[in-house]
Write a protein that holds these residues in place. Structure first.
Motif, short mmCIF file in Angstrom:
data_model
loop_
_atom_site.label_atom_id
_atom_site.label_comp_id
_atom_site.label_asym_id
_atom_site.label_seq_id
_atom_site.Cartn_x
_atom_site.Cartn_y
_atom_site.Cartn_z
N LYS A 170 37.33 43.46 35.17
CA LYS A 170 36.10 43.89 34.84
C LYS A 170 35.25 42.80 34.43
N TYR A 175 34.71 46.17 38.54
CA TYR A 175 34.76 47.52 38.55
C TYR A 175 33.33 48.07 38.37
N PRO A 291 38.51 49.13 42.64
CA PRO A 291 37.50 48.48 42.56
C PRO A 291 37.25 47.65 43.77
#
Lengths: 434, 115
Positions: A170, A175, A291
């Motif tokens: 992240k 993502y 992702p």
């Protein structure tokens, strides 16, 4: 010029991290395998079955040393309504000898073993250490920060195998928007029962075991249930779609409790002490939620890359994690050899994922998670199937036996299914599973 | 029409014999089976002021560790200690800033052994 502490840091000593570290160490690279738990596997739980054939090359004869509870020789897919159960039961003794098929195992045992193999090949395992963020230089990832004093760890390549919540992926911007609808939570009780009792209840002997996957029985929350045999414990649990769980009144432990009380489940699981209660979030949506896998200086593998295959008939994850770890490790070896750890230098990772079962299975089954968790498959078809079977086998003398087509059609209507839905779902099912 | 005996009429009227109930168990017993090495620093912080205005409160029902408890004055009591570190709470919560989520210090938190 940057001084590196190590060639590669692998974050997370789960099945993806351990295999990645093994590949890199064998190629002669320095590797640190970071684990935030006190030992590998201490943060991990899953339903309970691993399919380890991907290890045939990495660890030949793995079955001679892997910490397995039982080998799955009997698998049952069960559909539950409030008071009915329909099972398709399969047994093969071929799965009870090498090279085997599936096995139950405790993740703290399995992951610990797999990480110890990486250590034996020369990787350095560092436990009780949480990676807290990424180190970057000119946009390129060049290591991680950790919660150790003076704990920055500089590496030419970072492989993030930090699980379903992957803070590193992240932070790296890999993502898209995180949507709760893509996730389920698995909750499970590990229940102790004497081995003889388990053998008798499940009709297995020795190290043979049974795997029961259940559609329905989750108190109206979309998801499923499972019962797996370990050696002298059972793994009993439910997988629950997050938005559906959050939008009703029953708590996860109450849903398991009701599942355990279902007349089709209770005789299998009753009695026995709960040895451990556990929970974990599952990236359920497969391909559609994956992702970006590769960045400058960083690769994402395992649950962090949403590798779980939740396709109804097939519920897998550890095998996808191990494979992605192997391919991430190989790609990092290539990148280090060429001296290019940018996304371009690491491109071998996605090429391998695309060329192997990892993304081939996910692509073939990309619609499956949505179909399996859809309201019709979850709530209406189980009713239609169970009622139809009940009517076919009910001896209703003096009424003569009904015909199958007629019964199916009546039960379809009674369950509230429209013909066009059935046609559409059948075609969709064939397109996905056919 | 002949009748059944009075004795059996009263037995029948008393209803069916009570079947054995499944033993009830407390949530505390259940989660007591799992090991937690708690660190003094809370790895999850809940901003109760956001929760007071939240009508849906998904966390209360969904958290498998039952860590979110409504208080009588309309707030939410949160305890990080017996946390599975699963992520359910922040995934179901759609109130910006209500839950700040991270992992515990290395070596702390939940320790699974039989899962």
């Amino acid at each position: 010029m940057t001084e590196f502490d190590v060639d590669v840091v692998v974050v997370g000593a789960g099945p993806a991290g351990a295999t990645a570290a093994t590949v890199l160490a064998r190629a002669g690279h320095s590797v640190i395998l970071l684990e935030r738990g006190p030992f590998p596997g201490s943060k991990n739980m899953y339903g309970g079955v691993v399919y380890p054939r991907i290890l045939d090359q990495l660890h030949p004869q793995w079955w001679e040393e892997a910490p397995v509870q039982r080998w799955i020789t009997r698998r049952s897919t069960m559909v539950l309504t409030d008071d009915q159960a329909v099972s398709v039961d399969f047994r093969s003794q071929k799965w009870g000898s090498a090279p085997y098929n599936g096995a139950t195992a405790f993740r703290p045992d399995w992951d610990h073993w797999l990480a110890s193999k990486a250590e034996a090949d020369g990787a350095t395992l560092v436990c009780s250490t949480t990676a807290t963020g990424l180190l970057r230089e000119n946009g390129q990832v060049v290591g991680v920060t950790t919660d150790r004093p003076d704990g920055d760890l500089r590496a030419r390549v970072v492989i993030a195998c930090d699980g379903v919540n992957s803070f590193l992926a992240k932070e790296a911007g890999m993502y898209g928007e995180v949507d709760a609808a893509n996730y389920t939570v698995g909750v499970k009780e590990t229940i102790a029962l004497p081995k003889e009792v388990i053998d008798e209840r499940f009709g297995v002997r020795g190290r043979d075991g049974m795997d029961i996957e259940v559609l329905g029985g989750t108190s109206g929350v979309n998801g499923g249930g499972f019962v797996y045999t370990n050696l002298d414990t059972l793994a009993v649990g439910c997988v629950l779609k997050l938005p559906k769980l959050a939008a009703q009144e029953l708590r996860p432990e109450e849903i398991i409790e009701r599942f355990k009380q279902h007349p089709g489940i209770a005789p299998l699981v009753e009695g026995g002490e709960v040895q451990e209660y556990s929970a974990h979030v599952i990236p359920e949506a497969g391909l559609s939620m994956m992702p970006q896998m590769t960045g400058d200086g960083i690769l994402i593998a395992g649950d962090a890359a949403a590798m779980c295959l939740a396709a109804g008939l097939w519920l897998e994850g550890v095998n996808f994690a191990m494979a992605s770890g192997i391919y991430a490790g190989e790609a990092a070896v290539e990148a280090l050899a060429s001296g290019d750890a940018s996304a371009k230098g690491l491109a071998g990772y996605e090429r391998r994922l695309n060329d192997t079962f990892v993304l081939r299975d996910h692509k073939r089954l990309h619609r499956a998670p949505e179909i399996v968790l859809s309201d019709r498959v979850q709530h209406l078809y189980p009713q239609m199937i169970a009622n139809s079977v009940e009517r076919m086998f009910r001896v209703d003398n003096p009424t003569p036996k009904p015909g199958l087509i007629r019964v199916l059609n009546q039960e379809r209507k009674r369950a509230g299914l429209k013909v066009r839905h059935v046609v559409r779902d059948t075609l969709e099912g064939l397109r996905t599973f056919g | 029409m002949s009748k059944i005996s009075d004795r059996w009429a009263s037995i029948a009227a008393a209803g069916t014999k009570e079947t054995e109930q499944w033993p009830t168990r407390s949530f505390e017993d259940l989660i007591g089976s799992t090991r937690f090495d708690v660190h003094e620093r809370a790895h999850i912080v809940v901003d109760d002021t956001v929760c007071r205005d939240c009508p849906s409160r998904e966390c209360i029902v969904a958290c498998p560790a039952k860590l979110f408890v409504p208080t009588s004055d309309g707030g939410i009591l949160f305890n990080y200690e017996q946390c599975f570190e699963c992520g359910t709470c922040y995934l179901v919560c759609n109130k910006e800033g209500a839950i700040s989520w991270s992992y515990p210090e290395g070596g702390h938190g939940v320790v699974f052994k039989r899962s």
